[in-house]
Enzyme design. Sequence first.
Site, PDB file in Angstrom:
ATOM      1  N   CYS A  98       9.674  -3.457  12.377  1.00  0.00           N
ATOM      2  CA  CYS A  98       8.442  -2.710  12.663  1.00  0.00           C
ATOM      3  C   CYS A  98       7.445  -2.869  11.513  1.00  0.00           C
ATOM      4  O   CYS A  98       7.614  -2.284  10.447  1.00  0.00           O
ATOM      5  CB  CYS A  98       8.783  -1.239  12.890  1.00  0.00           C
ATOM      6  N   CYS A 111       5.764   0.365  10.401  1.00  0.00           N
ATOM      7  CA  CYS A 111       6.693   1.197   9.617  1.00  0.00           C
ATOM      8  C   CYS A 111       6.593   0.845   8.133  1.00  0.00           C
ATOM      9  O   CYS A 111       6.550   1.723   7.274  1.00  0.00           O
ATOM     10  CB  CYS A 111       8.124   0.991  10.092  1.00  0.00           C
TER      11      CYS A 111
END
Length: 126
Positions: free
Chosen positions: A30, A33
């Site tokens: 991700c 993230c």
Amino acid sequence: MVLSVNERTFTPEVLESPTPVLVHFWAPWCGLCRLINPQLARFQAESVGKFKLVDINADQNFKLANTYRLKTLPTIILFESGQILYRFEHFRGRDDLDTALKTILQRYTESSNYQLLEALGCNTNS
């Protein structure tokens, strides 16, 4: 330094914590993230003693990801006394996250009552 939590340590570190805990569910693949990590680290530094920040790798902790019905990553959940006070997902970028973190810090430190977060229109459902 952010504490990494897993399924084994989740209950003592999050649900039984005497301090409110901001949980960052993430995954290695991700990009967003990783992009928000500096903001979360800054939030942790600004809120020393008020909040604990923990990371949970959703890929390695599938039971937790399933329990909290993660639909997207990153997902950030604020817990106090084992209860979800705030859930933040589907944010549009760093500015959106920064605004949410500042609001949590400012409003939560004024009053630790979760009703204040509800008054802000925050999603308090699990």
